[in-house]
Design a protein around this motif. Structure first.
Motif, mmCIF file in Angstrom:
data_model
loop_
_atom_site.group_PDB
_atom_site.id
_atom_site.type_symbol
_atom_site.label_atom_id
_atom_site.label_comp_id
_atom_site.label_asym_id
_atom_site.label_seq_id
_atom_site.Cartn_x
_atom_site.Cartn_y
_atom_site.Cartn_z
ATOM 1 N N UNK A 36 0.371 -41.530 6.730
ATOM 2 C CA UNK A 36 0.643 -40.234 6.094
ATOM 3 C C UNK A 36 -0.660 -39.490 5.824
ATOM 4 N N UNK A 37 -1.682 -40.210 5.389
ATOM 5 C CA UNK A 37 -2.973 -39.574 5.144
ATOM 6 C C UNK A 37 -3.531 -38.949 6.422
ATOM 7 N N UNK A 38 -3.463 -39.677 7.502
ATOM 8 C CA UNK A 38 -4.025 -39.225 8.772
ATOM 9 C C UNK A 38 -3.297 -38.002 9.320
ATOM 10 N N UNK A 39 -1.962 -38.004 9.202
ATOM 11 C CA UNK A 39 -1.190 -36.945 9.842
ATOM 12 C C UNK A 39 -0.855 -35.758 8.937
ATOM 13 N N UNK A 40 -0.978 -35.946 7.627
ATOM 14 C CA UNK A 40 -0.567 -34.864 6.732
ATOM 15 C C UNK A 40 -1.637 -34.442 5.726
ATOM 16 N N UNK A 41 -2.700 -35.236 5.555
ATOM 17 C CA UNK A 41 -3.690 -34.924 4.529
ATOM 18 C C UNK A 41 -5.125 -35.042 5.048
#
Length: 323
Positions: free
Chosen positions: A270-275
């Protein structure tokens, strides 16, 4: 259900016909979750079949092969040393139904995918179902084997467990069942630690097996329809070796998708793709999938943002827990 028998020098083959829900995709169901590569499960690509060896309540050992010759029908072939009775055939049908979630209604998730074209492209018609085990005991043990370990190591642990303790098929002794609670209890925590090399998980699995084998704990009660998702997770968190991540994972296997099993893999994804790769909180992870309501876990699992990343049996499997 329909049953036919064929007797040969290699044993007795019993064929059971099951109606497939509309829509349903056997391959998509099996290949969408990593359980397909955890023994005794396997996918046979040459004949497009789901296979595993299973011990029935009667004590008979059967090798199951499930195929989908057409969209509306599943054919289950059970190879055994002796003929199977009606009760045994019914048990096989129930276990296949459980593993493939044939009676689960995913129509609402399907409609939500239709509203989000990227997910619609990722989830095929008949997709969205995730393979699970025929018993909750097996699912819990396998979940414990995913904690604080890589996925490759999880596969190795489960293979050792099955090879060392599972019962062999009488006609194919190299093929073994997932061990029952009774067999794990008899094997003992010390041998789980020294021979299977389960590490700290040995005590958890031995304790769980003893509780189930003795009748102190009935895991299947957690399938009761009157239980809320939160009550199920509350009870799961009381099990040996099951923390918040484990409870969310097992509740997903029970059909509750409203809570995310947040581990290091999900956090990184989630961090890589959204943040933009920055450190994120659990609240930020939930905000990404909040619009999916009670289907948040499936939305994460089939998130098209990971389309270019490994998926299927070895893709996006949890490798950490905070049990």
């Amino acid at each position: 259900m329909d049953g036919n028998r064929g007797i040969s020098a290699k044993g007795v083959e019993t064929r059971i016909l099951l109606p497939a829900p509309e829509p349903f995709d056997l391959r998509a169901t099996c290949m969408s979750h990593g359980w397909i590569v955890l023994s005794p499960n396997r996918w046979n690509p040459s004949i497009e079949a789901f296979e595993r060896v299973e011990e029935l309540s009667s004590g008979k050992i059967v090798q199951l092969r499930v195929q989908q010759p057409d969209p509306e029908k599943l054919v289950v072939t059970a190879l055994s040393a002796d003929s199977l009775g009606e009760t045994e055939r019914s048990e096989i049908a129930q276990r296949v139904t459980m593993m493939l979630r044939l009676d689960e209604d995913l129509s609402e998730f399907e409609r939500l995918c239709d509203r989000h074209p990227r997910w619609r492209a990722r989830v095929p018609r008949g997709g969205g179902r995730l393979l699970r085990s025929p018993t909750l005991f097996e699912d819990v043990v396998k979940t414990i084997c995913t904690t604080n370990i890589t996925w490759a190591q999880t596969r190795t642990l489960v293979t050792r467990l099955v090879n060392a303790i599972g019962r062999p098929h009488p006609l194919q002794p190299e093929e073994k069942t997932f061990p029952t609670p009774q067999r794990i209890t008899a094997f003992g925590a010390e041998r789980l630690r020294s021979e299977i090399r389960l590490g700290y998980r040995a005590n958890y699995i031995a304790k769980l097996a003893h509780q189930v084998a003795s009748g102190e704990l009935d895991l299947e009660e957690l399938r009761a329809p009157h239980l809320s998702a939160e009550e199920v997770r509350r009870r799961l968190r009381k099990l040996p070796g099951i923390g918040p991540y484990g409870a969310a994972t097992v509740s997903m296997l029970l059909g509750y998708y409203d809570e995310l099993a947040i581990d290091s893999e999900m956090r990184a994804f989630v961090s890589r793709h959204y943040y933009q790769g920055r450190p994120i909180t659990d609240k930020e992870i939930y905000s990404v999938y909040e619009k999916w309501g009670k289907w948040k876990y499936l939305a994460y699992w089939f998130d098209p943002a990971g389309h270019s990343e490994p998926s299927g049996p070895d893709g996006r499997k949890p490798d950490r827990d905070r049990a």
